[in-house]
Scaffold this motif. Structure first.
Motif, PDB file in Angstrom:
ATOM      1  N   LYS A  15       0.853  -1.204   0.000  1.00 32.70           N
ATOM      2  CA  LYS A  15       0.000   0.000   0.000  1.00 32.70           C
ATOM      3  C   LYS A  15       0.883   1.246   0.000  1.00 32.70           C
ATOM      4  O   LYS A  15       1.820   1.359   0.792  1.00 32.70           O
ATOM      5  CB  LYS A  15      -0.922  -0.002   1.218  1.00 32.70           C
ATOM      6  N   GLU A  16       0.560   2.168  -0.914  1.00 35.35           N
ATOM      7  CA  GLU A  16       1.331   3.408  -1.023  1.00 35.35           C
ATOM      8  C   GLU A  16       0.406   4.608  -0.868  1.00 35.35           C
ATOM      9  O   GLU A  16      -0.799   4.533  -1.166  1.00 35.35           O
ATOM     10  CB  GLU A  16       2.041   3.478  -2.376  1.00 35.35           C
ATOM     11  N   ASN A  17       0.950   5.739  -0.410  1.00 33.83           N
ATOM     12  CA  ASN A  17       0.144   6.964  -0.328  1.00 33.83           C
ATOM     13  C   ASN A  17       0.186   7.704  -1.659  1.00 33.83           C
ATOM     14  O   ASN A  17       0.752   7.208  -2.643  1.00 33.83           O
ATOM     15  CB  ASN A  17       0.624   7.859   0.834  1.00 33.83           C
ATOM     16  N   GLU A  18      -0.393   8.870  -1.702  1.00 33.64           N
ATOM     17  CA  GLU A  18      -0.477   9.634  -2.956  1.00 33.64           C
ATOM     18  C   GLU A  18       0.896  10.019  -3.496  1.00 33.64           C
ATOM     19  O   GLU A  18       1.073  10.219  -4.699  1.00 33.64           O
ATOM     20  CB  GLU A  18      -1.314  10.895  -2.730  1.00 33.64           C
ATOM     21  N   LYS A  19       1.884  10.099  -2.610  1.00 34.60           N
ATOM     22  CA  LYS A  19       3.242  10.464  -3.032  1.00 34.60           C
ATOM     23  C   LYS A  19       4.044   9.253  -3.515  1.00 34.60           C
ATOM     24  O   LYS A  19       5.195   9.397  -3.916  1.00 34.60           O
ATOM     25  CB  LYS A  19       3.978  11.135  -1.872  1.00 34.60           C
ATOM     26  N   GLY A  20       3.422   8.090  -3.467  1.00 35.32           N
ATOM     27  CA  GLY A  20       4.123   6.884  -3.870  1.00 35.32           C
ATOM     28  C   GLY A  20       5.000   6.300  -2.783  1.00 35.32           C
ATOM     29  O   GLY A  20       5.852   5.434  -3.045  1.00 35.32           O
ATOM     30  N   GLU A  21       4.768   6.749  -1.550  1.00 36.24           N
ATOM     31  CA  GLU A  21       5.545   6.240  -0.414  1.00 36.24           C
ATOM     32  C   GLU A  21       4.844   5.025   0.190  1.00 36.24           C
ATOM     33  O   GLU A  21       3.612   5.007   0.317  1.00 36.24           O
ATOM     34  CB  GLU A  21       5.702   7.333   0.650  1.00 36.24           C
ATOM     35  N   VAL A  22       5.617   4.017   0.557  1.00 36.59           N
ATOM     36  CA  VAL A  22       5.068   2.780   1.110  1.00 36.59           C
ATOM     37  C   VAL A  22       4.483   3.043   2.497  1.00 36.59           C
ATOM     38  O   VAL A  22       5.145   3.620   3.374  1.00 36.59           O
ATOM     39  CB  VAL A  22       6.148   1.675   1.187  1.00 36.59           C
TER      40      VAL A  22
ATOM     41  N   ASP B   9       3.488  -0.917  10.226  1.00 38.95           N
ATOM     42  CA  ASP B   9       4.456   0.169  10.409  1.00 38.95           C
ATOM     43  C   ASP B   9       5.175   0.428   9.083  1.00 38.95           C
ATOM     44  O   ASP B   9       5.808  -0.470   8.514  1.00 38.95           O
ATOM     45  CB  ASP B   9       5.473  -0.216  11.481  1.00 38.95           C
ATOM     46  N   SER B  10       5.086   1.659   8.581  1.00 41.70           N
ATOM     47  CA  SER B  10       5.638   1.978   7.263  1.00 41.70           C
ATOM     48  C   SER B  10       7.152   1.792   7.210  1.00 41.70           C
ATOM     49  O   SER B  10       7.693   1.296   6.213  1.00 41.70           O
ATOM     50  CB  SER B  10       5.277   3.412   6.866  1.00 41.70           C
ATOM     51  N   GLU B  11       7.848   2.163   8.285  1.00 46.58           N
ATOM     52  CA  GLU B  11       9.306   2.015   8.304  1.00 46.58           C
ATOM     53  C   GLU B  11       9.714   0.549   8.226  1.00 46.58           C
ATOM     54  O   GLU B  11      10.655   0.193   7.518  1.00 46.58           O
ATOM     55  CB  GLU B  11       9.880   2.662   9.578  1.00 46.58           C
TER      56      GLU B  11
END
Length: 318
Positions: A37-44, A94-96
């Motif tokens: 799953k990624e946010n609008e910025k393409g970050e995981v 956890d994204s990290e």
């Protein structure tokens, strides 16, 4: 339990000691049935692995905990299409931690998700084995060897399927890909190669069971071939004997057996007296004894005489 489930259950109990092998196996599982799953910025943001096999879910959970020492969540949902089945979800929220897993498995390259098999992940033979094992747990199946030999990996990703085929074929396999609806299917159909792949994945118990079944099938096939061959030979012998008796009877009814040369007359009478005897047995009844080819030659002469008489008779009537 199906044979395919037995194989997966055995593979799920195999937890490699080497961290690099566990990483390769995790990479395969994420590549095949992981959702990033990624946010609008393409970050995981998070990572989820989905499977319908409880043993595979337990292994995913154990691999992630043991390899990365992170917090892993699991949930179980009913399959709305198959009510008796359940769907297991393994989450890394956890994204990290999710980013760490993807970087280590080389699925996150320069901040972008890239579903591929990194050469760095499968440098050694043991890691190649681990990757193939993970791919099979995530998307593989094997048919009941009592019925047919067929092993396959199913994926929606063409690129990954091609890379997996190349990886499998480094072990001297002949894996091929076929498009089935919207899925890419990597498959093996040769019994020997399926046995070899089970060995590569270290499913040794399943391998022995498959080998035993192959031996039994081969024995049954050999027995059937022998029986069919003997039946065909018997039918051939009986048919030949019937034709010989018909020819002898025709000669007897037309010109009489007494008109035949002594060697043909003797074999003709023996054939009448021993209608079910083989050529070898007929030859042994002669004095002196005659071999199979000699008996066959005499009976063929009788057949030629009968055919000539029939031909002459037809010409006469015409």
């Amino acid at each position: 339990m199906s044979f395919s489930s037995k194989v997966k259950d055995e593979l799920a109990r195999h937890i490699g000691e080497a961290r690099h092998c566990r990483i390769a196996e995790v990479a395969a599982i994420i590549n095949v049935c992981g959702k990033i799953k990624e946010n609008e910025k393409g970050e995981v943001i998070s990572l989820k692995i989905q499977t319908e096999n409880a043993a595979v879910a337990r292994k995913c959970f154990t691999l992630l905990k043991k390899t990365f020492n992170i917090k892993v969540e699991i949930s179980i949902k009913k399959n709305i299409y198959l009510k008796k089945h359940r769907i297991y979800h393994i989450y890394v929220m956890d994204s990290e931690e999710a980013i760490t897993i993807l970087k280590v498995t080389k699925l996150l390259v320069e901040g972008k998700v890239d579903r591929h098999i990194s050469p760095l992940i499968v440098q050694t033979t043991c890691c190649k084995r681990a990757y193939i094992r993970g791919a099979f747990l995530a998307s593989g199946s094997i048919s009941d060897p009592e019925k047919t030999y067929h092993l396959e990996f199913v994926s929606q990703e063409e690129k990954h399927t091609i890379e997996l085929m190349r990886l499998v074929n480094t072990f001297e396999m002949d894996a091929k890909i076929v498009l089935r609806k919207k899925y890419y299917v990597l498959y093996l159909k040769e019994g020997n190669q399926i046995v070899d792949l089970l060995n590569i994945m270290e499913a040794h118990v399943a391998l022995m069971e498959l080998e035993n079944l192959r031996i039994l099938k081969e024995m049954r096939n050999n027995v059937n071939r022998i029986v069919n061959c003997e039946t065909a030979n018997i039918n051939k012998t009986v048919s030949a004997a019937v034709k010989q008796l018909q020819d002898i009877d025709y000669i007897d009814q037309t010109i009489g057996l007494g008109t035949l040369p002594e060697n043909l007359k003797s074999i003709a009478r023996l054939r009448i007296e021993h209608s079910d005897a083989s050529l070898i047995e007929l030859g042994q009844l002669l004095d002196p004894v005659v071999g199979k080819s000699g008996v066959n030659h005499r009976l063929r002469k009788i057949s030629q005489i009968a055919e000539k008489l029939k031909s002459t008779r037809e010409e006469f009537h015409d």
